[in-house]
Design an enzyme around this catalytic site. Structure first.
Site, PDB file in Angstrom:
ATOM      1  N   ALA A  30      -4.889 -19.309   1.609  1.00 28.06           N
ATOM      2  CA  ALA A  30      -5.509 -18.070   1.110  1.00 28.06           C
ATOM      3  C   ALA A  30      -4.859 -16.837   1.742  1.00 28.06           C
ATOM      4  CB  ALA A  30      -7.005 -18.097   1.425  1.00 28.06           C
ATOM      5  N   PRO A  31      -4.947 -15.695   1.059  1.00 28.72           N
ATOM      6  CA  PRO A  31      -4.395 -14.437   1.565  1.00 28.72           C
ATOM      7  C   PRO A  31      -5.428 -13.640   2.372  1.00 28.72           C
ATOM      8  CG  PRO A  31      -5.113 -14.107  -0.669  1.00 28.72           C
ATOM      9  CD  PRO A  31      -5.513 -15.517  -0.297  1.00 28.72           C
ATOM     10  N   TRP A  32      -5.024 -12.454   2.826  1.00 25.25           N
ATOM     11  CA  TRP A  32      -5.874 -11.667   3.731  1.00 25.25           C
ATOM     12  C   TRP A  32      -6.688 -10.595   3.028  1.00 25.25           C
ATOM     13  CZ3 TRP A  32      -4.017  -7.067   2.390  1.00 25.25           C
ATOM     14  CH2 TRP A  32      -2.650  -6.929   2.145  1.00 25.25           C
ATOM     15  N   LYS A  61      -6.256 -23.142   4.804  1.00 24.48           N
ATOM     16  CA  LYS A  61      -5.549 -22.307   5.781  1.00 24.48           C
ATOM     17  C   LYS A  61      -5.695 -20.845   5.362  1.00 24.48           C
ATOM     18  CE  LYS A  61      -1.511 -20.565   6.268  1.00 24.48           C
ATOM     19  NZ  LYS A  61      -1.946 -19.316   6.926  1.00 24.48           N
ATOM     20  N   PRO A  62      -6.517 -20.091   6.103  1.00 19.47           N
ATOM     21  CA  PRO A  62      -6.610 -18.657   5.796  1.00 19.47           C
ATOM     22  C   PRO A  62      -5.373 -17.938   6.331  1.00 19.47           C
ATOM     23  CG  PRO A  62      -8.063 -19.218   7.638  1.00 19.47           C
ATOM     24  CD  PRO A  62      -7.354 -20.487   7.250  1.00 19.47           C
ATOM     25  N   ALA A  63      -5.228 -16.673   5.979  1.00 19.02           N
ATOM     26  CA  ALA A  63      -4.140 -15.876   6.544  1.00 19.02           C
ATOM     27  C   ALA A  63      -4.394 -15.693   8.038  1.00 19.02           C
ATOM     28  CB  ALA A  63      -4.065 -14.530   5.834  1.00 19.02           C
ATOM     29  N   GLU A  64      -3.337 -15.668   8.816  1.00 27.09           N
ATOM     30  CA  GLU A  64      -3.460 -15.569  10.278  1.00 27.09           C
ATOM     31  C   GLU A  64      -4.185 -14.289  10.702  1.00 27.09           C
ATOM     32  OE1 GLU A  64      -0.875 -16.226   8.239  1.00 27.09           O
ATOM     33  OE2 GLU A  64       0.919 -16.224   9.482  1.00 27.09           O
ATOM     34  N   SER A  83       1.213 -14.260  -2.542  1.00 23.47           N
ATOM     35  CA  SER A  83       2.267 -13.550  -3.264  1.00 23.47           C
ATOM     36  C   SER A  83       3.088 -14.512  -4.119  1.00 23.47           C
ATOM     37  CB  SER A  83       3.181 -12.849  -2.262  1.00 23.47           C
ATOM     38  OG  SER A  83       3.774 -13.822  -1.420  1.00 23.47           O
ATOM     39  N   ALA A 115       6.308 -14.607  -4.265  1.00 24.80           N
ATOM     40  CA  ALA A 115       7.455 -15.110  -3.499  1.00 24.80           C
ATOM     41  C   ALA A 115       7.071 -16.357  -2.704  1.00 24.80           C
ATOM     42  CB  ALA A 115       7.964 -14.015  -2.558  1.00 24.80           C
ATOM     43  N   GLU A 130      -2.418 -18.962  -7.696  1.00 25.83           N
ATOM     44  CA  GLU A 130      -2.948 -17.624  -8.042  1.00 25.83           C
ATOM     45  C   GLU A 130      -2.064 -16.623  -7.328  1.00 25.83           C
ATOM     46  OE1 GLU A 130      -5.283 -16.872 -10.052  1.00 25.83           O
ATOM     47  OE2 GLU A 130      -6.625 -18.598 -10.188  1.00 25.83           O
ATOM     48  N   CYS A 138      -5.291  -7.983  -6.193  1.00 25.34           N
ATOM     49  CA  CYS A 138      -4.267  -8.488  -7.120  1.00 25.34           C
ATOM     50  C   CYS A 138      -4.504  -8.011  -8.539  1.00 25.34           C
ATOM     51  CB  CYS A 138      -4.226 -10.005  -7.048  1.00 25.34           C
ATOM     52  SG  CYS A 138      -5.855 -10.742  -7.222  1.00 25.34           S
ATOM     53  N   GLU A 154       4.835  -5.223  -6.990  1.00 23.36           N
ATOM     54  CA  GLU A 154       3.476  -5.124  -6.462  1.00 23.36           C
ATOM     55  C   GLU A 154       3.524  -4.320  -5.159  1.00 23.36           C
ATOM     56  OE1 GLU A 154       1.627  -8.832  -5.186  1.00 23.36           O
ATOM     57  OE2 GLU A 154      -0.196  -8.222  -6.236  1.00 23.36           O
TER      58      GLU A 154
HETATM   59  P1  NAD Z   1       1.306 -14.138   1.260  1.00 19.71           P
HETATM   60  O1  NAD Z   1       1.907 -14.842   0.103  1.00 19.71           O
HETATM   61  O2  NAD Z   1       2.211 -13.484   2.230  1.00 19.71           O
HETATM   62  O3  NAD Z   1       0.425 -15.159   2.124  1.00 19.71           O
HETATM   63  C1  NAD Z   1      -0.612 -15.913   1.530  1.00 19.71           C
HETATM   64  C2  NAD Z   1      -0.899 -17.120   2.412  1.00 19.71           C
HETATM   65  O4  NAD Z   1       0.251 -17.976   2.395  1.00 19.71           O
HETATM   66  C3  NAD Z   1      -1.174 -16.805   3.872  1.00 19.71           C
HETATM   67  O5  NAD Z   1      -2.194 -17.674   4.338  1.00 19.71           O
HETATM   68  C4  NAD Z   1       0.150 -17.134   4.543  1.00 19.71           C
HETATM   69  O6  NAD Z   1       0.017 -17.493   5.908  1.00 19.71           O
HETATM   70  C5  NAD Z   1       0.605 -18.318   3.718  1.00 19.71           C
HETATM   71  N1  NAD Z   1       2.050 -18.575   3.762  1.00 19.71           N
HETATM   72  C6  NAD Z   1       3.053 -17.704   4.019  1.00 19.71           C
HETATM   73  N2  NAD Z   1       4.244 -18.353   3.971  1.00 19.71           N
HETATM   74  C7  NAD Z   1       3.986 -19.642   3.656  1.00 19.71           C
HETATM   75  C8  NAD Z   1       4.805 -20.794   3.453  1.00 19.71           C
HETATM   76  N3  NAD Z   1       6.117 -20.745   3.568  1.00 19.71           N
HETATM   77  N4  NAD Z   1       4.189 -21.965   3.138  1.00 19.71           N
HETATM   78  C9  NAD Z   1       2.845 -22.039   3.012  1.00 19.71           C
HETATM   79  N5  NAD Z   1       2.020 -20.979   3.200  1.00 19.71           N
HETATM   80  C10 NAD Z   1       2.586 -19.794   3.521  1.00 19.71           C
HETATM   81  O7  NAD Z   1       0.242 -13.134   0.644  1.00 19.71           O
HETATM   82  P2  NAD Z   1      -0.647 -12.067   1.413  1.00 19.71           P
HETATM   83  O8  NAD Z   1       0.270 -10.968   1.829  1.00 19.71           O
HETATM   84  O9  NAD Z   1      -1.510 -12.745   2.430  1.00 19.71           O
HETATM   85  O10 NAD Z   1      -1.639 -11.583   0.233  1.00 19.71           O
HETATM   86  C11 NAD Z   1      -1.275 -10.674  -0.723  1.00 19.71           C
HETATM   87  C12 NAD Z   1      -0.797 -11.370  -1.990  1.00 19.71           C
HETATM   88  O11 NAD Z   1      -1.812 -12.250  -2.500  1.00 19.71           O
HETATM   89  C13 NAD Z   1      -0.525 -10.401  -3.108  1.00 19.71           C
HETATM   90  O12 NAD Z   1       0.679 -10.764  -3.754  1.00 19.71           O
HETATM   91  C14 NAD Z   1      -1.710 -10.590  -4.049  1.00 19.71           C
HETATM   92  O13 NAD Z   1      -1.475 -10.239  -5.383  1.00 19.71           O
HETATM   93  C15 NAD Z   1      -1.966 -12.040  -3.898  1.00 19.71           C
HETATM   94  N6  NAD Z   1      -3.334 -12.365  -4.338  1.00 19.71           N
HETATM   95  C16 NAD Z   1      -3.504 -12.988  -5.537  1.00 19.71           C
HETATM   96  C17 NAD Z   1      -4.784 -13.284  -5.987  1.00 19.71           C
HETATM   97  C18 NAD Z   1      -5.006 -13.954  -7.308  1.00 19.71           C
HETATM   98  O14 NAD Z   1      -6.137 -14.347  -7.560  1.00 19.71           O
HETATM   99  N7  NAD Z   1      -4.005 -14.122  -8.149  1.00 19.71           N
HETATM  100  C19 NAD Z   1      -5.890 -12.942  -5.198  1.00 19.71           C
HETATM  101  C20 NAD Z   1      -5.672 -12.309  -3.987  1.00 19.71           C
HETATM  102  C21 NAD Z   1      -4.376 -12.025  -3.555  1.00 19.71           C
END
Ligand code: NAD
Length: 511
Positions: free
Chosen positions: A165-167, A191-194, A245, A247, A266, A300, A399
């Site tokens: 999950a993201p932050w 695994k939540p965001a750190e 994200s 990426a 997502e 998002c 974004e």
């Molecule tokens: P992020 O992609 O950087 O990180 C998301 C999660 O992935 C974090 O828990 C991170 O620790 C983990 N992660 C990072 N690298 C990884 C890897 N190599 N392998 C496995 N896990 C890894 O995103 P963010 O910056 O935390 O959140 C913002 C993003 O989330 C934006 O792009 C937003 O649009 C997206 N988002 C989408 C939705 C949706 O429902 N579509 C909802 C909320 C946020």
């Protein structure tokens, strides 16, 4: 209590609650074993509010083992038993609403108004929704389709689900990931965001308090590259559900594919906001400002690209600029604050980078700077309105994830709709018109998982959330999410009791 008292209370609460560590495995908290420490920082002050050891691969292994052990009994519970547990879960969360809202505001910098009125009640409602939905899992078909057999469909849980999950909405994202999985009989390692582990941990503890068995909900708080990748690649994890994200989603997809896992993604968004020339200007301007600034733009589905038909364009830009000027930045714990800081100083600098580069090719009408004075120590950024950006520029296509709205004009309806579809993303969009046919055409032609008409942002537990194209695939919330978290099995009974069936001719010939 004053705003500062609430902040201190939130800080003391989380330090007490999570003194043992930020890993919740098999119903108990423990410290991570990665050997690396991480700080949860209050983005309004830049100060550390809680420090913990990140999870390493051994912690992920332990959490997956706990989830695997819990799976047979939880999958074997009746829908009624799972539903009862989820109803109790919703009640525990409702009891802890104040503490959850404070912790969410502390770790994210969200205005307490938003955590109290949106994040927490949304989560309680989602939990209550899945308590009901748990009793409505069903296969769609049963009958004698071949004539000689009875067929039916069983809907079965998948096993251990590894979720990431993201932050931006940590509590709601934990709820969206965990609830449909668990309601359908799976067990979960999230695994939540750190940066933001606190409310995911509280959510898991509340599940235990509600009587959901140990090991059904586990939280590992580690780095994406280490704990995240280990979870996605784990051979005992049957499914990966990722929100984040685009990426990182691509990397997660590669890893999940290598181990042939069910995958739900997502990802990012760049929502268009299309204003036709018969729209209610006042409603559209309010909708654009609220839709762009919600959660400081770190949403998002946030309105990011407003396309406004030429006759309304100048008035719309002026109205948006005026409304943005009325938005109050401030301490997230002040109930009057409309806009908090971004999640971190790094995210603020990233947003400022987009805006600063845009000055070379577009006009920054308002905002475009961090506030000075009292707020200077926090990761704040003023609501920002940009016009005159080319359609192929990065502020229109990428974004930004901050309080930035780009407004562009269009002429004919065809052009407006084509521009709305002109990014790789497809998560959400809105169309503003008083003409039912125009709005109807927009809902059909815009390629996005959600299209609002004359509003932008509202979500509801009964309705699905999920993207098209580079915004990913699969659905969160609603009964549609069960498609991700269950597998469908066809069971076929022979009804003839005949040893040599007709179709055996293909093997035994006409003998
Ligand atoms: P992020 O992609 O950087 O990180 C998301 C999660 O992935 C974090 O828990 C991170 O620790 C983990 N992660 C990072 N690298 C990884 C890897 N190599 N392998 C496995 N896990 C890894 O995103 P963010 O910056 O935390 O959140 C913002 C993003 O989330 C934006 O792009 C937003 O649009 C997206 N988002 C989408 C939705 C949706 O429902 N579509 C909802 C909320 C946020």
């Amino acid at each position: 209590m004053g705003d500062q008292d609430n902040r201190f209370q939130a800080q003391n609460d989380v330090q007490d609650r999570f003194a043992a560590g930020a890993q919740y495995i098999g119903g108990a908290l423990r410290a991570g074993t990665s050997g690396r420490r991480h700080a949860v920082v209050d983005p309004a002050s830049g100060e550390e509010v809680y420090g913990y050891e990140l999870a390493g691969p051994a912690d992920v292994d332990a959490a997956v083992a706990a989830a695997r052990e819990a799976f047979p009994d939880w999958a074997g519970a009746t829908p009624g038993e799972r539903s009862d547990a989820l109803h109790r879960f919703a009640a525990v969360l409702a009891d802890q609403a104040g503490e959850l809202a404070r912790a969410e505001s502390l770790q994210c910098g969200k205005p307490i108004k938003l955590s109290t009125e949106f994040d927490v009640p949304g989560t309680v409602d989602n939990t209550a929704f899945f308590a009901g939905a748990a009793r409505h899992l069903e296969g769609r078909s049963a009958g004698e389709y071949s004539g000689d057999h009875t067929s039916y469909v069983r809907r079965e849980p998948i096993g251990v689900v590894g979720s990431i999950a993201p932050w931006n909405y940590p509590l709601q994202m934990a709820a969206w990931k965990i609830l449909p999985a668990v309601a359908a009989g799976n067990t979960v390692v999230l695994k939540p965001a750190e940066l933001t582990p606190l409310t995911s941990l509280m959510f898991a503890q509340a599940a235990t308090e509600a009587g959901i068995p140990d090991g059904v909900v586990n939280i590992v708080t580690g780095a994406g590259r280490e704990a995240g990748e280990h979870l996605v690649g784990h051979p005992d994890v049957a499914m990966t559900s990722f929100t984040g994200s685009t990426a990182v989603g691509k990397r997660v997809a590669e890893l999940a594919t290598a181990t042939v896992k069910r995958l739900h993604l997502e990802l990012g968004g760049k929502a268009p906001f299309v204003v036709f020339d018969d729209a209610d200007l006042e409603a559209a301007a309010h909708g654009a400002v609220a839709g762009a600034l919600i959660n400081t733009g770190q949403d998002c589905t946030a309105a990011t690209r407003a396309y406004v038909q030429r006759p309304l364009y100048d008035a719309f830009v002026a109205a948006v600029a005026d409304l943005m000027a009325t938005v109050r930045l401030g301490d997230p714990f002040d109930p009057h604050t409309d806009l908090g800081p971004l999640i971190s100083h790094a995210q603020r600098d990233r947003v400022a980078g987009f805006v600063d580069r845009a000055r070379g090719y577009a006009t920054v009408v308002t905002g475009g700077e961090a506030p000075q004075g009292e707020l200077a120590k926090g990761a704040y950024y003023r609501p920002t309105l940009i016009t005159g950006a080319p359609q192929d520029s990065e502020v229109v296509r990428s974004e930004i994830f901050g309080p930035v709205l780009v407004v562009l004009p269009f002429d004919g309806d065809d052009e407006g709709l084509a521009l709305a579809n002109d990014t790789p993303y497809g998560l959400a969009a809105s169309a503003w018109s008083r003409d039912v046919y125009r709005a109807g055409r927009a809902t059909r032609e815009i390629k996005a998982g959600c299209v609002w008409v004359n509003d932008h942002i509202p979500i509801i537990s009964e309705m699905p959330h999920g993207g098209y194209r580079a915004s990913g695939f699969g659905k969160d919330m609603s009964a549609y999410s069960f498609e991700e978290y269950t597998q469908v099995k066809h069971v076929m009974y022979d009804n003839t009791a005949i040893a040599r069936k007709d179709w055996h001719r293909t093997i035994f010939g006409d003998r």
